[in-house]
Design a protein around this motif. Structure first.
Motif, PDB file in Angstrom:
ATOM      1  N   THR A 302      -7.955  15.826   3.978  1.00 57.88           N
ATOM      2  CA  THR A 302      -7.727  14.384   3.911  1.00 57.88           C
ATOM      3  C   THR A 302      -6.254  14.105   3.658  1.00 57.88           C
ATOM      4  O   THR A 302      -5.553  14.893   3.019  1.00 57.88           O
ATOM      5  CB  THR A 302      -8.558  13.729   2.789  1.00 57.88           C
ATOM      6  OG1 THR A 302      -8.127  14.250   1.515  1.00 57.88           O
ATOM      7  CG2 THR A 302     -10.041  14.004   2.985  1.00 57.88           C
ATOM      8  N   TYR A 303      -5.797  12.963   4.156  1.00 57.22           N
ATOM      9  CA  TYR A 303      -4.436  12.485   3.925  1.00 57.22           C
ATOM     10  C   TYR A 303      -4.535  11.032   3.487  1.00 57.22           C
ATOM     11  O   TYR A 303      -5.062  10.180   4.203  1.00 57.22           O
ATOM     12  CB  TYR A 303      -3.605  12.605   5.194  1.00 57.22           C
ATOM     13  CG  TYR A 303      -2.244  11.950   5.113  1.00 57.22           C
ATOM     14  CD1 TYR A 303      -2.042  10.648   5.592  1.00 57.22           C
ATOM     15  CD2 TYR A 303      -1.163  12.614   4.550  1.00 57.22           C
ATOM     16  CE1 TYR A 303      -0.806  10.057   5.517  1.00 57.22           C
ATOM     17  CE2 TYR A 303       0.092  12.018   4.479  1.00 57.22           C
ATOM     18  CZ  TYR A 303       0.261  10.749   4.952  1.00 57.22           C
ATOM     19  OH  TYR A 303       1.491  10.148   4.871  1.00 57.22           O
ATOM     20  N   THR A 304      -4.045  10.736   2.285  1.00 54.40           N
ATOM     21  CA  THR A 304      -4.115   9.397   1.714  1.00 54.40           C
ATOM     22  C   THR A 304      -2.702   8.874   1.513  1.00 54.40           C
ATOM     23  O   THR A 304      -1.986   9.348   0.626  1.00 54.40           O
ATOM     24  CB  THR A 304      -4.880   9.409   0.376  1.00 54.40           C
ATOM     25  OG1 THR A 304      -6.126  10.093   0.556  1.00 54.40           O
ATOM     26  CG2 THR A 304      -5.133   7.992  -0.107  1.00 54.40           C
ATOM     27  N   PRO A 305      -2.230   7.924   2.325  1.00 52.88           N
ATOM     28  CA  PRO A 305      -0.819   7.529   2.301  1.00 52.88           C
ATOM     29  C   PRO A 305      -0.328   7.013   0.964  1.00 52.88           C
ATOM     30  O   PRO A 305       0.853   7.170   0.647  1.00 52.88           O
ATOM     31  CB  PRO A 305      -0.745   6.427   3.378  1.00 52.88           C
ATOM     32  CG  PRO A 305      -1.916   6.675   4.259  1.00 52.88           C
ATOM     33  CD  PRO A 305      -2.987   7.226   3.377  1.00 52.88           C
ATOM     34  N   ASP A 306      -1.207   6.381   0.161  1.00 49.62           N
ATOM     35  CA  ASP A 306      -0.726   5.825  -1.100  1.00 49.62           C
ATOM     36  C   ASP A 306      -0.950   6.775  -2.268  1.00 49.62           C
ATOM     37  O   ASP A 306      -0.822   6.372  -3.425  1.00 49.62           O
ATOM     38  CB  ASP A 306      -1.371   4.461  -1.377  1.00 49.62           C
ATOM     39  CG  ASP A 306      -2.889   4.483  -1.272  1.00 49.62           C
ATOM     40  OD1 ASP A 306      -3.496   3.457  -1.573  1.00 49.62           O
ATOM     41  OD2 ASP A 306      -3.454   5.528  -0.896  1.00 49.62           O
ATOM     42  N   ASN A 307      -1.279   8.039  -2.002  1.00 50.38           N
ATOM     43  CA  ASN A 307      -1.311   9.040  -3.059  1.00 50.38           C
ATOM     44  C   ASN A 307       0.105   9.430  -3.445  1.00 50.38           C
ATOM     45  O   ASN A 307       1.039   9.246  -2.659  1.00 50.38           O
ATOM     46  CB  ASN A 307      -2.069  10.284  -2.593  1.00 50.38           C
ATOM     47  CG  ASN A 307      -3.547  10.215  -2.923  1.00 50.38           C
ATOM     48  OD1 ASN A 307      -4.046   9.213  -3.433  1.00 50.38           O
ATOM     49  ND2 ASN A 307      -4.258  11.285  -2.620  1.00 50.38           N
TER      50      ASN A 307
END
Length: 928
Positions: A302-307
Motif C-alpha cells: 500500500t501507498y498512502t500519500p498523507d503518511n
C-alpha cells in the motif's frame, strides 16, 4: 495479552501458556503427524486455542512472542533488530514480534508430512526441512499467501489443495470497513491488462471490483515504474512499490549493523505482481483516506500519500489476514476433502515486510517559551539515476511540476518543486522521442511540453508524462528550419510558440501545431539584431523578451517582432552582463541569469535594475523559472569534479535567499544521514551512515567537499554515527561499524584512529556519539557497552563510566552526547532519559521528558535540543530541563520531519536538524 506467558520448546514438543502445560510429541513422532492430519476445522480450532492470540492486532502492538527457532530469530534480526533497538527509524519488515509460537501445519512434501511455521503481523515464516542448510537463503521461506487468499485454494502440499471461498478480509485499512477492497475483490482483477509504460495511475477499485478512472488522481503524480512479463503474469509495478522492493538500509549482520539491500532481489519480499496497482478509498482509524494498493504473490503493498515520509509505502498485514482466513473463516465453512490439483508455480522468493516504528505516545505539552520558523533545507534521497549532467533549462507546468532539460544525459526529468523526481523520458538519438542535446523547454497552457532538440535541429512536443505528440523543424536557414535552437517559450494565452534559432540569430514564431507564422532578427549588434541569442520569455501582455547573449543585453519585442526596448551591456556592474543565458518573468519582474558572473539579476519589465543574488552559490546559471514565491535556477556547472560535467537546480526565495538544491547524486544527496557538526566558520559537516561518507557544506547548504567510502581500511568508514570538531579543526568520527574513532584534517586528509571491538578499556561495541571538551578531551558514547569513554586530545584512554541499568549514571541504550563548558549530557534512546554529568563522569541530575531521543545539542546559553526520533520532531528545553519549544511535525514537507537523528545549534542560534527519514538537512531559526 499482558497476562499470558509464552515459552516454546518445540524440539521437545512442550508448550507452556500461563502456567498450563500442553503436550505434543515432538517433530517426527507418529502422534503429532496423526494430529496434524485431523480435519482442518478441528486443527484450526486447536491451533487457535494453543496460540491464544487475538486475530486483530495494532500496527504498534508490543512484541508478543519471540521468533521460536534460531533460523527464525536470525531472519527477523537482520532487518527488524535495528528498528527494535532504535538504530534506525523505518517501518518493520516482519513486525515487532511473532503472534504465535512455532506451530505445526500439514504439508505433504515436508519431512513427515508436516512443517513448523510461525505467524507475524506481516507474514508467516516456514521451516520446511530442519535438516537443510541453515545458511541457505531459502532455509526459512514463506508461502504464496496472497495467491491462497485471492484464489481460496489452501495449499497443503506441492500439488495438494483445498478449495475454499476467497478471503473476505480487507486488504488495507480498518477490518470492519464495509467499503474497502478485499482479497476476493483483487482476485477478479488478475487478468486485466497492464498500463502503458510510464503511465500515471488514475484507476480506482471499489469493493465489488468495479474499476473507474479518476483523472484527479493524476495530481498525485504516481506512475508505473517497471513492467514484469513472465509466463502467466504481465503487470506493471507502481513506482513507490518498485522503490520499496529495491530499498537499502541498516541491517544486522552477525553482531554488527551495516548497510545493505533489505531484500536480496526486488521480488524476494513480494513475489511477482498478481494485479495492477489501484487507488481505493478505505477507512483508516475511522477516517476515509486514498490508498494505492497492489497485490503480489506474497504481499499486497500500500501507498498512502498523507503518511509520514518513512511510511508512505507499507506491506499489508498479510500474516494476520491469512491467519484469520485459515483459522476463522475456513472453519466456518462445511468440511471439504483435499484433492490433488495442478500446482501453482512458485517463485523463488521469501517474505519480509514493513510496518511503522513503535513510538512513544507524546505527553501533554505546555505552552512553548520559544517558537521556531523554517529557513531552508537541502539534500534528497541518494538516487544516481536522478542526477543531472550539464542541464540547460527549466519550465513549470500547470500541474506544478518542474521540467528540466538534462542535456548531458539527453533526457527530460520531471520533479516536484521540492526536488523529488516524478518521471523522466528520452535517450540519445535522432528518432521520435530521442534527443541530441535538448536545450530549451517550455510548457503550454494545456500542459504540453515543448523541447528544442538542438542537435537534431527540431522542436519535439510531448504530453506532461512524456508521451510523444509531434515534432516540427529541420536543419537549415529557411522558414521553419533551425540551426541549434535554444530557448523556447509559449504564450500562456494564445499558445503561440516562440523559438530562439540561435545558430541563425533569429526568433521564429509558430502556432501550437508547429506551423510557421513569422520570424525576425539577423546577425549583428544593432537594434533588433542578435549575436548567439539564448533565453526567451513572454509576459502576460504578449511582449517577448530575448536574451541576446553575445551582445550582453536583453531585447523586448512585440508579438510581431517590433523592437520595444533593450537594456544591458558588457561589464560586471549592476545591470551589466557577461554572457547572459536565461530569463523568466514573475510578479512584474524580469529574472536574468548572468552566466559569466554566476548570478541572477532582477529588473523591472522596463529594464530598471532592482537587485542581484546567487554570487556565492551559482557557478554557470542557465535557464530559470520564477513564481511569486520562488526562483528555480538551473546551474550547468555546479560540480566539484572539473573532469565530470555535473549540474543542479537551486531554489531561492523571490528575494534571493537560497532555500535548497538538488541534482548531483554525489552532492546534497544522502542515503541515511545521522550526524552533524559545525566548524569554526559555521560550515556544517554531515555524516551519511548509508554511504559511509562525510560531506561539508556552506551554512546555506552549498556543497564544498566530501570524503569517505564503505569498508574497514585505514581511511574507510562503516556505519558512522556521529562527528565532532576540536579547536584545532581536526574532525573526529564515531566509526560505529569498525568500532573505532577516525581522525581527519579539515580537508578530509587522514590523521589517525584508535579503538577496537570489545568491552575493555578503550574498546567499543558500536560507538554512536562523540563530543569534545574545551581542553580537547574526547568523549565517546559506547552504546553497546552502555557507557561513556574519555580520551585525551591524542586518543589516549583516560577513563570510562556507566553500566547497564536504570539507576543514576546507568544506561540502557546511550546514544547522543553534548558538551558545553563543564557540563556533559547523554541521551538514552531506550528509556527516553537525559542525564547530566561533569567532565569527570560524576552524575549531576536527569530528567525524562517523554521523548524518543538520539542526537542532543546544547546552545551557547545551555538550552537543550533533543532529536526526538520516534516522534518526528526536535524538542527544546531550558538548562533546567523545562520544556521550551517543539520544532517540526511528522511529514515530508518543508518544516516537517521523519525520524530526525541529530541536531546542532550554530553560534547565531540557527538550528540544523538531520531529517534522516527524508534524507536531508533542515534549518530553523528562533522567532522569540
Amino acid at each position: 495479552m499482558g497476562s499470558i506467558r509464552y515459552s516454546a520448546r518445540w524440539w521437545s514438543g512442550e508448550y507452556t501458556f500461563d502456567g498450563r502445560r500442553a503436550e505434543s510429541r515432538g517433530w517426527g513422532s507418529a502422534a503429532i503427524l496423526g494430529a496434524v492430519r485431523l480435519p482442518l476445522i478441528v486443527a484450526g480450532i486447536a491451533l487457535l486455542a494453543l496460540a491464544g492470540v487475538a486475530v486483530a492486532s495494532s500496527r504498534n502492538a508490543p512484541r508478543v512472542v519471540a521468533p521460536d527457532t534460531a533460523a527464525f530469530e536470525r531472519t527477523w534480526r537482520r532487518t527488524d533488530a535495528p528498528v527494535a533497538s532504535g538504530a534506525v527509524a523505518r517501518t518493520w519488515i516482519w513486525g515487532p514480534g511473532a503472534n504465535t509460537p512455532a506451530v505445526v501445519e500439514p504439508y505433504a512434501e515436508a519431512p513427515g508430512g508436516a512443517r513448523f511455521v510461525q505467524y507475524f503481523d506481516k507474514s508467516r515464516m516456514e521451516l520446511n526441512d530442519p535438516s537443510g542448510d541453515p545458511d541457505n537463503l531459502f532455509f526459512v521461506t514463506n508461502g504464496l499467501l496472497v495467491v491462497e487468499l485471492m484464489s481460496g485454494r489452501l495449499q497443503l502440499g506441492d500439488t495438494l489443495f483445498e478449495q475454499h471461498n476467497p478471503a473476505q478480509v480487507n486488504v488495507a485499512g480498518d477490518a470492519d470497513d464495509p467499503n474497502g477492497p478485499t482479497y476476493a475483490t483483487f482476485a477478479a482483477l488478475r487478468d486485466l491488462p497492464p498500463l502503458a509504460d510510464g503511465a500515471l495511475i488514475t484507476q480506482r477499485v471499489a469493493r465489488d471490483g468495479t474499476i473507474t478512472d479518476d483523472p484527479g488522481l493524476a495530481e498525485r503524480g504516481i506512475a508505473v515504474a517497471y513492467r514484469l512479463t513472465v509466463p502467466g503474469i504481465d503487470h506493471q509495478i507502481a513506482a513507490p512499490f518498485w522503490e520499496f522492493m529495491n530499498a537499502s538500509g541498516p541491517v544486522v549482520d552477525g553482531d554488527t549493523i551495516r548497510t545493505d539491500q533489505l531484500f536480496p532481489n526486488p521480488f524476494y519480499a513480494t513475489g511477482y505482481p498478481l494485479t495492477e496497482a489501484y487507488w481505493a478509498t478505505v477507512r483508516v482509524a475511522g477516517q476515509e483516506r486514498d490508498v494505492l494498493m497492489q497485490c503480489f504473490e506474497r504481499r499486497c503493498l500500500t501507498y498512502t500519500p498523507d503518511n509520514p515520509a518513512g511510511f508512505l509505502t507499507e506491506a499489508g498485514n498479510v500474516g494476520l489476514h491469512y491467519y484469520t482466513w485459515r483459522y476463522v473463516q475456513i472453519p466456518a465453512e462445511l468440511p471439504v476433502t483435499p484433492t490433488p490439483t495442478p500446482t501453482v508455480t512458485p517463485t523463488p522468493t521469501a517474505v519480509r515486510t514493513i510496518t511503522p516504528t513503535v513510538t512513544r505516545t507524546p505527553t501533554p505539552t505546555p505552552a512553548p517559551l520559544r517558537t521556531y520558523t523554517w529557513l531552508r533545507a537541502w539534500g534528497a534521497p541518494h538516487d544516481p539515476g536522478s542526477s543531472l549532467i550539464a542541464p540547460r533549462d527549466a519550465a513549470l507546468g500547470p500541474d506544478g511540476a518542474l521540467y528540466i532539460t538534462d542535456t548531458g544525459r539527453n533526457r527530460i526529468q520531471r520533479y516536484t518543486t521540492a526536488g523529488v523526481r516524478i518521471s523522466e523520458w528520452g535517450q540519445p538519438g535522432a528518432g521520435t522521442g530521442q534527443f541530441n542535446m535538448p536545450s530549451g523547454i517550455a510548457v503550454g497552457p494545456q500542459g504540453e511540453v515543448y523541447v528544442s532538440d538542438a542537435g537534431n535541429n527540431r522542436v519535439q512536443v510531448f504530453s506532461s508524462d512524456g508521451i510523444f505528440q509531434r515534432a516540427f523543424g529541420s536543419s537549415g536557414a529557411e522558414h521553419g528550419q533551425f540551426t541549434g535552437p535554444s530557448g523556447i517559450a509559449v504564450d500562456p494565452v494564445s499558445g503561440v510558440v516562440y523559438v530562439v534559432d540561435s545558430g541563425n540569430n533569429r526568433v521564429q514564431k509558430f502556432n501550437a501545431s508547429g506551423q510557421f507564422l513569422t520570424a525576425w532578427g539577423t546577425f549583428g549588434s544593432g537594434q533588433g539584431q542578435f549575436n548567439a541569442p539564448q533565453g526567451i520569455a513572454v509576459d502576460p501582455q504578449g511582449a517577448v523578451y530575448v536574451v541576446d547573449s553575445g551582445n550582453n543585453r536583453v531585447q523586448k519585442f512585440s508579438p510581431t517582432g517590433e523592437l520595444l526596448a533593450l537594456f544591458g551591456e558588457a561589464g560586471s556592474a549592476e545591470g551589466q552582463f557577461s554572457s547572459p543565458a536565461g530569463i523568466a518573468i514573475a510578479g512584474g519582474e524580469l529574472y536574468v541569469s548572468d552566466r559569466g558572473h554566476g548570478r541572477v539579476q532582477v529588473f523591472t519589465t522596463a529594464g530598471v535594475f532592482q537587485r542581484a543574488f546567487g554570487e556565492s552559490t551559482l557557478v554557470t546559471p542557465g535557464g530559470l523559472v520564477a513564481t511569486a514565491e520562488s526562483v528555480f535556477v538551473v546551474d550547468a556547472g555546479w560540480n566539484d569534479d572539473p573532469s565530470r560535467p555535473a549540474g543542479g537546480v537551486l531554489a531561492y526565495s523571490a528575494t534571493g535567499d537560497l532555500r535548497f538544491a538538488w541534482g548531483d547524486d554525489r552532492r546534497m544527496r544522502f542515503t541515511f544521514p545521522v550526524g552533524i557538526t559545525l566548524d569554526a566558520d559555521g560550515n556544517p559537516f554531515v555524516v551519511d551512515n548509508g554511504t559511509a561518507r562525510v560531506q561539508r557544506f556552506t551554512p546555506e547548504g552549498i556543497p564544498l567537499d566530501g570524503w569517505g567510502s564503505a569498508g574497514s581500511g585505514q581511511t574507510d568508514l562503516s556505519s558512522p554515527w556521529d562527528i565532532a570538531i576540536d579547536g584545532e579543526g581536526r574532525i573526529f568520527i564515531a566509526d560505529g561499524g569498525n568500532n573505532r574513532i577516525q581522525v581527519f584534517a579539515g580537508n578530509g586528509d587522514y590523521i589517525g584512529s584508535w579503538g577496537s571491538q570489545g568491552s575493555g578499556p578503550g574498546q567499543f561495541e558500536q560507538p554512536t556519539g562523540i563530543a569534545i571538551a574545551d581542553d580537547g578531551s574526547v568523549y565517546v558514547v559506547d552504546s553497546g557497552n552502555a557507557r561513556v569513554l574519555q580520551y585525551d586530545r591524542n586518543g589516549v584512554f583516560v577513563k570510562a563510566w556507566g553500566s547497564r541499568g536504570s539507576g543514576d549514571g546507568q544506561f540502557t541504550t546511550p546514544w547522543g552526547i553534548a558538551i558545553r563548558g563543564q557540563r556533559l549530557l547523554v541521551s538514552d534512546a531506550a528509556t527516553g532519559r537525559i542525564q547530566a554529568f561533569d567532565l569527570r563522569g560524576n552524575f549531576i541530575w536527569s530528567f525524562s521528558p517523554g521523548v524518543s531521543p538520539h542526537g542532543i545539542a546544547l546552545d551557547a546559553a545551555g538550552w537543550i535540543y533533543i532529536a526526538d526520533t520516534g516522534n518526528n520532531r526536535v524538542r527544546v528545553y531550558t538548562p533546567q530541563g523545562i520544556y521550551a519549544a517543539t520544532i517540526g511535525a511528522p511529514g515530508s514537507g518543508f518544516g516537517q520531519l521523519s525520524g530526525p537523528y541529530a541536531v546542532e545549534v550554530a553560534a547565531d542560534g540557527a538550528v540544523y536538524i538531520i531529517d534522516s527519514g527524508n534524507a536531508r538537512v533542515q534549518v530553523f531559526v528562533s522567532g522569540e
